[in-house]
Write a protein that holds these residues in place. Structure first.
Motif, PDB file in Angstrom:
ATOM      1  N   ILE A   8       0.847  -1.202   0.000  1.00  0.00           N
ATOM      2  CA  ILE A   8       0.000   0.000   0.000  1.00  0.00           C
ATOM      3  C   ILE A   8       0.880   1.250   0.000  1.00  0.00           C
ATOM      4  N   ILE A   9       1.881   1.261   0.856  1.00  0.00           N
ATOM      5  CA  ILE A   9       2.748   2.437   0.982  1.00  0.00           C
ATOM      6  C   ILE A   9       3.632   2.617  -0.250  1.00  0.00           C
ATOM      7  N   GLN A  10       4.225   1.541  -0.727  1.00  0.00           N
ATOM      8  CA  GLN A  10       5.176   1.660  -1.833  1.00  0.00           C
ATOM      9  C   GLN A  10       4.524   1.706  -3.209  1.00  0.00           C
ATOM     10  N   ASN A  11       3.378   1.031  -3.387  1.00  0.00           N
ATOM     11  CA  ASN A  11       2.791   0.904  -4.725  1.00  0.00           C
ATOM     12  C   ASN A  11       1.349   1.393  -4.820  1.00  0.00           C
ATOM     13  N   GLN A  12       0.786   1.832  -3.715  1.00  0.00           N
ATOM     14  CA  GLN A  12      -0.609   2.291  -3.652  1.00  0.00           C
ATOM     15  C   GLN A  12      -1.594   1.234  -4.163  1.00  0.00           C
ATOM     16  N   LYS A  13      -1.250  -0.026  -3.929  1.00  0.00           N
ATOM     17  CA  LYS A  13      -2.141  -1.132  -4.283  1.00  0.00           C
ATOM     18  C   LYS A  13      -1.768  -2.351  -3.449  1.00  0.00           C
ATOM     19  N   ILE A  14      -2.667  -3.310  -3.432  1.00  0.00           N
ATOM     20  CA  ILE A  14      -2.418  -4.602  -2.790  1.00  0.00           C
ATOM     21  C   ILE A  14      -2.325  -5.640  -3.896  1.00  0.00           C
ATOM     22  N   THR A  15      -1.265  -6.429  -3.876  1.00  0.00           N
ATOM     23  CA  THR A  15      -1.096  -7.474  -4.881  1.00  0.00           C
ATOM     24  C   THR A  15      -1.118  -8.833  -4.185  1.00  0.00           C
ATOM     25  N   SER A  63      -7.228  -9.098   2.373  1.00  0.00           N
ATOM     26  CA  SER A  63      -6.816  -7.937   1.585  1.00  0.00           C
ATOM     27  C   SER A  63      -7.884  -6.853   1.610  1.00  0.00           C
ATOM     28  N   LYS A  64      -9.144  -7.257   1.535  1.00  0.00           N
ATOM     29  CA  LYS A  64     -10.240  -6.286   1.621  1.00  0.00           C
ATOM     30  C   LYS A  64     -10.292  -5.637   3.001  1.00  0.00           C
ATOM     31  N   GLU A  65      -9.994  -6.397   4.036  1.00  0.00           N
ATOM     32  CA  GLU A  65      -9.968  -5.837   5.392  1.00  0.00           C
ATOM     33  C   GLU A  65      -8.833  -4.824   5.529  1.00  0.00           C
ATOM     34  N   ILE A  66      -7.676  -5.146   4.977  1.00  0.00           N
ATOM     35  CA  ILE A  66      -6.540  -4.219   5.002  1.00  0.00           C
ATOM     36  C   ILE A  66      -6.902  -2.942   4.245  1.00  0.00           C
ATOM     37  N   ALA A  67      -7.515  -3.093   3.070  1.00  0.00           N
ATOM     38  CA  ALA A  67      -7.937  -1.928   2.274  1.00  0.00           C
ATOM     39  C   ALA A  67      -8.968  -1.095   3.043  1.00  0.00           C
ATOM     40  N   HIS A  68      -9.863  -1.757   3.751  1.00  0.00           N
ATOM     41  CA  HIS A  68     -10.881  -1.051   4.546  1.00  0.00           C
ATOM     42  C   HIS A  68     -10.229  -0.223   5.662  1.00  0.00           C
ATOM     43  N   VAL A  69      -9.288  -0.824   6.386  1.00  0.00           N
ATOM     44  CA  VAL A  69      -8.600  -0.103   7.473  1.00  0.00           C
ATOM     45  C   VAL A  69      -7.855   1.098   6.896  1.00  0.00           C
ATOM     46  N   TYR A  70      -7.209   0.926   5.753  1.00  0.00           N
ATOM     47  CA  TYR A  70      -6.483   2.017   5.120  1.00  0.00           C
ATOM     48  C   TYR A  70      -7.437   3.143   4.710  1.00  0.00           C
ATOM     49  N   ARG A  71      -8.536   2.782   4.083  1.00  0.00           N
ATOM     50  CA  ARG A  71      -9.520   3.771   3.645  1.00  0.00           C
ATOM     51  C   ARG A  71     -10.116   4.523   4.846  1.00  0.00           C
ATOM     52  N   LYS A  72     -10.407   3.798   5.900  1.00  0.00           N
ATOM     53  CA  LYS A  72     -11.010   4.384   7.103  1.00  0.00           C
ATOM     54  C   LYS A  72     -10.051   5.364   7.795  1.00  0.00           C
ATOM     55  N   ASN A  73      -8.777   5.030   7.863  1.00  0.00           N
ATOM     56  CA  ASN A  73      -7.812   5.834   8.616  1.00  0.00           C
ATOM     57  C   ASN A  73      -7.074   6.881   7.784  1.00  0.00           C
ATOM     58  N   TRP A  74      -6.922   6.661   6.480  1.00  0.00           N
ATOM     59  CA  TRP A  74      -6.188   7.591   5.634  1.00  0.00           C
ATOM     60  C   TRP A  74      -7.057   8.198   4.537  1.00  0.00           C
ATOM     61  N   ASN A  75      -8.312   7.818   4.506  1.00  0.00           N
ATOM     62  CA  ASN A  75      -9.273   8.360   3.540  1.00  0.00           C
ATOM     63  C   ASN A  75      -8.803   8.203   2.091  1.00  0.00           C
ATOM     64  N   ARG A  76      -8.171   7.058   1.809  1.00  0.00           N
ATOM     65  CA  ARG A  76      -7.699   6.735   0.463  1.00  0.00           C
ATOM     66  C   ARG A  76      -8.081   5.295   0.131  1.00  0.00           C
ATOM     67  N   SER A  77      -8.393   5.072  -1.119  1.00  0.00           N
ATOM     68  CA  SER A  77      -8.709   3.715  -1.570  1.00  0.00           C
ATOM     69  C   SER A  77      -7.491   3.091  -2.230  1.00  0.00           C
ATOM     70  N   SER A 124       4.687   3.261   6.421  1.00  0.00           N
ATOM     71  CA  SER A 124       4.706   4.639   5.933  1.00  0.00           C
ATOM     72  C   SER A 124       5.906   5.397   6.495  1.00  0.00           C
ATOM     73  N   ALA A 125       6.157   5.227   7.780  1.00  0.00           N
ATOM     74  CA  ALA A 125       7.269   5.935   8.420  1.00  0.00           C
ATOM     75  C   ALA A 125       8.623   5.437   7.934  1.00  0.00           C
ATOM     76  N   GLU A 126       8.736   4.138   7.688  1.00  0.00           N
ATOM     77  CA  GLU A 126      10.036   3.551   7.352  1.00  0.00           C
ATOM     78  C   GLU A 126      10.323   3.424   5.850  1.00  0.00           C
ATOM     79  N   PHE A 127       9.277   3.285   5.036  1.00  0.00           N
ATOM     80  CA  PHE A 127       9.512   2.921   3.652  1.00  0.00           C
ATOM     81  C   PHE A 127       8.921   3.874   2.618  1.00  0.00           C
ATOM     82  N   SER A 128       8.218   4.900   3.022  1.00  0.00           N
ATOM     83  CA  SER A 128       7.662   5.822   2.031  1.00  0.00           C
ATOM     84  C   SER A 128       8.753   6.754   1.533  1.00  0.00           C
ATOM     85  N   GLU A 129       8.573   7.242   0.319  1.00  0.00           N
ATOM     86  CA  GLU A 129       9.555   8.172  -0.236  1.00  0.00           C
ATOM     87  C   GLU A 129       9.432   9.487   0.504  1.00  0.00           C
ATOM     88  N   LYS A 130      10.573  10.007   0.936  1.00  0.00           N
ATOM     89  CA  LYS A 130      10.558  11.247   1.732  1.00  0.00           C
ATOM     90  C   LYS A 130      11.061  12.412   0.940  1.00  0.00           C
TER      91      LYS A 130
END
Length: 130
Positions: A8-15, A63-77, A124-130
């Motif tokens: 999610i953090i590196q590719n903005q998707k779940i594979t 994967s859908k549960e992970i996507a749901h938590v992400y959407r709920k907390n970061w307001n992104r799909s 996000s803290a450790e692996f996102s592009e800064k």
């Protein structure tokens, strides 16, 4: 779950790299630690004990549960991707658990969602592009 949060953090998707119908018994790490702590206080003969939540779930459902938590907390799909050729692959995964303590549904879901949120925050803290 770790890899999906990182994706999610590196590719903005779940594979999903295998069949989305593959079944697994997911359990939050916090509950595993609680159960190990409980085991340390029991007088049991030396044996092998399998910890599990007795809540089998498909990779797609998790994967859908992970996507749901992400959407709920970061307001992104996020998009969930998988290889259509893998959908009909049958998993030979078999799980036999000896449950030490019944995990109540409310606590399990809450713990799982907190762990997913925590993993996404860490990635996000450790692996996102800064």
């Amino acid at each position: 779950v770790n890899q999906q949060c990182l994706n999610i953090i590196q590719n903005q998707k779940i594979t999903i790299n295998s069949s989305p119908n593959t079944l697994r018994d997911f359990i939050p790490l916090n509950l595993v630690c609680q159960q190990i702590s409980n085991l340390l206080h029991l007088k049991i003969p030396q044996t092998i004990i399998n910890l599990g939540a007795n809540r089998t779930s498909s990779l797609m459902r998790m994967s859908k549960e992970i996507a749901h938590v992400y959407r709920k907390n970061w307001n992104r799909s996020v998009e969930i991707q998988y290889d259509l050729e893998q959908v009909h692959v049958v998993s030979d995964f078999q799980y036999n658990s000896k449950i030490l303590q019944k995990i109540n549904d409310g606590k399990f879901e809450e713990e799982m969602n907190l762990e997913i949120k925590s993993l996404i925050e860490f990635c996000s803290a450790e692996f996102s592009e800064k």
